[in-house]
Design a protein around this motif. Structure first.
Motif, PDB file in Angstrom:
ATOM      1  N   ILE A 212       0.968  -1.227   0.138  1.00  0.00           N
ATOM      2  CA  ILE A 212      -0.078  -0.005   0.038  1.00  0.00           C
ATOM      3  C   ILE A 212       1.063   1.297  -0.160  1.00  0.00           C
ATOM      4  O   ILE A 212       1.701   1.463   0.854  1.00  0.00           O
ATOM      5  CB  ILE A 212      -1.052   0.146   1.221  1.00  0.00           C
ATOM      6  CG1 ILE A 212      -1.908  -1.179   1.187  1.00  0.00           C
ATOM      7  CG2 ILE A 212      -1.682   1.459   1.296  1.00  0.00           C
ATOM      8  CD1 ILE A 212      -2.833  -1.318   2.378  1.00  0.00           C
ATOM      9  N   PRO A 213       0.852   1.998  -1.104  1.00  0.00           N
ATOM     10  CA  PRO A 213       1.784   3.169  -1.278  1.00  0.00           C
ATOM     11  C   PRO A 213       1.475   4.427  -0.113  1.00  0.00           C
ATOM     12  O   PRO A 213       1.341   5.505  -0.731  1.00  0.00           O
ATOM     13  CB  PRO A 213       1.576   3.381  -2.791  1.00  0.00           C
ATOM     14  CG  PRO A 213       0.261   3.364  -2.902  1.00  0.00           C
ATOM     15  CD  PRO A 213      -0.083   2.125  -2.244  1.00  0.00           C
ATOM     16  N   LEU A 214       1.656   3.943   0.935  1.00  0.00           N
ATOM     17  CA  LEU A 214       1.799   5.028   2.239  1.00  0.00           C
ATOM     18  C   LEU A 214       2.920   4.798   2.930  1.00  0.00           C
ATOM     19  O   LEU A 214       3.555   3.931   3.404  1.00  0.00           O
ATOM     20  CB  LEU A 214       0.500   4.715   3.165  1.00  0.00           C
ATOM     21  CG  LEU A 214      -0.951   5.013   2.654  1.00  0.00           C
ATOM     22  CD1 LEU A 214      -1.837   4.540   3.578  1.00  0.00           C
ATOM     23  CD2 LEU A 214      -1.095   6.575   2.151  1.00  0.00           C
ATOM     24  N   ILE A 217       3.068   2.457   5.768  1.00  0.00           N
ATOM     25  CA  ILE A 217       2.768   0.849   5.374  1.00  0.00           C
ATOM     26  C   ILE A 217       3.807   0.534   4.575  1.00  0.00           C
ATOM     27  O   ILE A 217       4.524  -0.643   4.761  1.00  0.00           O
ATOM     28  CB  ILE A 217       1.234   1.031   4.992  1.00  0.00           C
ATOM     29  CG1 ILE A 217       0.394   1.229   6.085  1.00  0.00           C
ATOM     30  CG2 ILE A 217       0.958  -0.581   4.683  1.00  0.00           C
ATOM     31  CD1 ILE A 217      -1.143   1.301   5.708  1.00  0.00           C
ATOM     32  N   GLY A 218       3.765   0.650   3.276  1.00  0.00           N
ATOM     33  CA  GLY A 218       4.664  -0.051   2.154  1.00  0.00           C
ATOM     34  C   GLY A 218       4.461  -1.314   1.902  1.00  0.00           C
ATOM     35  O   GLY A 218       3.012  -1.877   1.756  1.00  0.00           O
ATOM     36  N   LEU A 219       5.396  -2.331   1.812  1.00  0.00           N
ATOM     37  CA  LEU A 219       5.097  -3.588   1.665  1.00  0.00           C
ATOM     38  C   LEU A 219       4.367  -3.972   2.781  1.00  0.00           C
ATOM     39  O   LEU A 219       4.780  -3.888   4.113  1.00  0.00           O
ATOM     40  CB  LEU A 219       6.486  -4.307   1.509  1.00  0.00           C
ATOM     41  CG  LEU A 219       7.402  -3.850   0.334  1.00  0.00           C
ATOM     42  CD1 LEU A 219       8.729  -4.361   0.260  1.00  0.00           C
ATOM     43  CD2 LEU A 219       6.702  -4.327  -1.056  1.00  0.00           C
ATOM     44  N   LEU A 220       3.395  -5.066   2.499  1.00  0.00           N
ATOM     45  CA  LEU A 220       2.613  -5.570   3.440  1.00  0.00           C
ATOM     46  C   LEU A 220       3.209  -6.999   4.161  1.00  0.00           C
ATOM     47  O   LEU A 220       3.663  -7.814   3.297  1.00  0.00           O
ATOM     48  CB  LEU A 220       1.287  -6.128   2.880  1.00  0.00           C
ATOM     49  CG  LEU A 220       0.403  -4.730   2.354  1.00  0.00           C
ATOM     50  CD1 LEU A 220      -0.888  -5.427   1.875  1.00  0.00           C
ATOM     51  CD2 LEU A 220       0.146  -3.869   3.444  1.00  0.00           C
ATOM     52  N   THR A 221       3.022  -6.970   5.301  1.00  0.00           N
ATOM     53  CA  THR A 221       3.466  -8.525   6.024  1.00  0.00           C
ATOM     54  C   THR A 221       2.128  -9.254   6.409  1.00  0.00           C
ATOM     55  O   THR A 221       2.246 -10.411   6.616  1.00  0.00           O
ATOM     56  CB  THR A 221       4.132  -8.050   7.533  1.00  0.00           C
ATOM     57  OG1 THR A 221       3.240  -7.198   8.396  1.00  0.00           O
ATOM     58  CG2 THR A 221       5.439  -7.302   7.254  1.00  0.00           C
ATOM     59  N   ILE A 246      -4.120   2.984  10.830  1.00  0.00           N
ATOM     60  CA  ILE A 246      -3.587   4.060   9.800  1.00  0.00           C
ATOM     61  C   ILE A 246      -4.558   4.448   8.762  1.00  0.00           C
ATOM     62  O   ILE A 246      -4.740   5.396   8.325  1.00  0.00           O
ATOM     63  CB  ILE A 246      -2.269   3.404   9.128  1.00  0.00           C
ATOM     64  CG1 ILE A 246      -1.298   3.522  10.198  1.00  0.00           C
ATOM     65  CG2 ILE A 246      -1.828   4.493   7.904  1.00  0.00           C
ATOM     66  CD1 ILE A 246       0.082   2.512   9.824  1.00  0.00           C
ATOM     67  N   LEU A 247      -5.035   3.372   8.287  1.00  0.00           N
ATOM     68  CA  LEU A 247      -5.898   3.527   7.231  1.00  0.00           C
ATOM     69  C   LEU A 247      -7.217   4.204   7.450  1.00  0.00           C
ATOM     70  O   LEU A 247      -7.926   5.009   6.750  1.00  0.00           O
ATOM     71  CB  LEU A 247      -6.410   1.970   6.481  1.00  0.00           C
ATOM     72  CG  LEU A 247      -5.227   1.391   5.585  1.00  0.00           C
ATOM     73  CD1 LEU A 247      -5.569  -0.043   5.214  1.00  0.00           C
ATOM     74  CD2 LEU A 247      -4.906   2.093   4.365  1.00  0.00           C
ATOM     75  N   ASN A 248      -7.694   4.132   8.485  1.00  0.00           N
ATOM     76  CA  ASN A 248      -8.843   4.522   9.197  1.00  0.00           C
ATOM     77  C   ASN A 248      -8.854   5.928   9.471  1.00  0.00           C
ATOM     78  O   ASN A 248      -9.585   6.872   9.645  1.00  0.00           O
ATOM     79  CB  ASN A 248      -9.525   4.119  10.586  1.00  0.00           C
ATOM     80  CG  ASN A 248     -10.445   2.718  10.197  1.00  0.00           C
ATOM     81  OD1 ASN A 248     -11.175   2.777   9.119  1.00  0.00           O
ATOM     82  ND2 ASN A 248     -10.311   1.706  10.890  1.00  0.00           N
TER      83      ASN A 248
END
Length: 250
Positions: A212-214, A217-221, A246-248
């Motif tokens: 997710i390009p934030l 966050i970046g690369l997801l685990t 973060i997303l909320n």
């Protein structure tokens, strides 16, 4: 003590990809005016672009602007006004100016725009930057035409994504990684064709298992699941509660 030989070697290593980005991707001509925009975090990279650009044109504006807080934030008025007088604009700020009103007005006025947020020396040394983007332009154009002629997109994946998008009447966006004509927008090393679905009509679920390009966050685990209803995300799901927080907050 500074090792001048290593410094010179690094500059030479970066010259080739930078020249490629200016000439092949930016289509910069010797009579054209170039604006280079950066912030503190990308100033060194931007200066390398400026040095290489002077081999092509002497009509160069260089701006270091205050750090932006998000993608699409507006640059200072002086910068926006100069963008309107430019033939090619290279934005190297950490956050992208591509969705700003300043960029929109500049391209409507005939500027070519290369959006290259958060560029680094490592990225410049990556083979993807030297790719011949023009060799794939016909594929991007074909996909763009298919999207423009289409009325709906149904996306299903093994991971669980299942979403229906209404695109009737919408125009596909051709973005082949280089800019050629006045008003073009590109973002090398990205090559893409995209389209905006009709607002309030998308329905389904998106499963994200890559990135997710934030910055937070970046690369997801852990997988992130988005539930879409009437074109809006109504719920985020993930075993990583920090992602949800973060997303909320966006």
């Amino acid at each position: 003590m500074v090792d001048n030989s290593k410094s010179a070697q690094l500059i030479n290593t970066l010259n080739k990809p930078i020249h490629h980005l200016l000439k092949s991707c930016g289509n910069l001509k010797n009579h054209e005016t170039l604006s280079i925009i950066c912030d503190f975090s990308t100033k060194n990279i931007a200066k390398s672009f400026e040095r290489e650009a002077y081999k092509i044109t002497n009509k160069i504006f260089f701006f270091e602007i205050p750090n932006l807080k998000k993608h699409g934030e507006e640059p200072p008025k002086k910068v926006a006004n100069t963008m309107l007088k430019s033939n090619l604009i290279i934005s190297l700020c950490y956050y992208s100016l591509a969705h700003s009103q300043a960029r929109l007005k500049a391209t409507q006025n005939g500027a070519k725009f290369l959006s290259m947020p958060s560029y680094s020396k490592d990225l410049l040394k990556d083979p993807s930057v030297l790719f011949n983007y023009r060799s794939r332009a016909h594929i991007v154009r074909k996909v763009t035409d298919i999207l423009t002629e289409g009325s709906a997109i149904h996306i299903k994946t093994k991971a669980g994504t299942n979403i229906l998008l209404d695109i009737k009447g919408r125009i596909g966006n051709y973005c082949p990684g280089f800019v050629e004509k006045p008003g073009d927008l590109g973002s090398p090393p990205d090559i893409e064709s995209n389209i905006s679905p009709i607002e309030y009509k998308s329905e389904g679920k998106i499963v994200i298992d890559g990135s997710i390009p934030l910055p937070q966050i970046g690369l997801l685990t852990d997988v992130v699941i988005l539930t879409i209803k009437k074109g809006r995300v109504i719920k985020f799901e993930s075993e990583n509660l920090q992602y949800i927080k973060i997303l909320n907050s966006i």
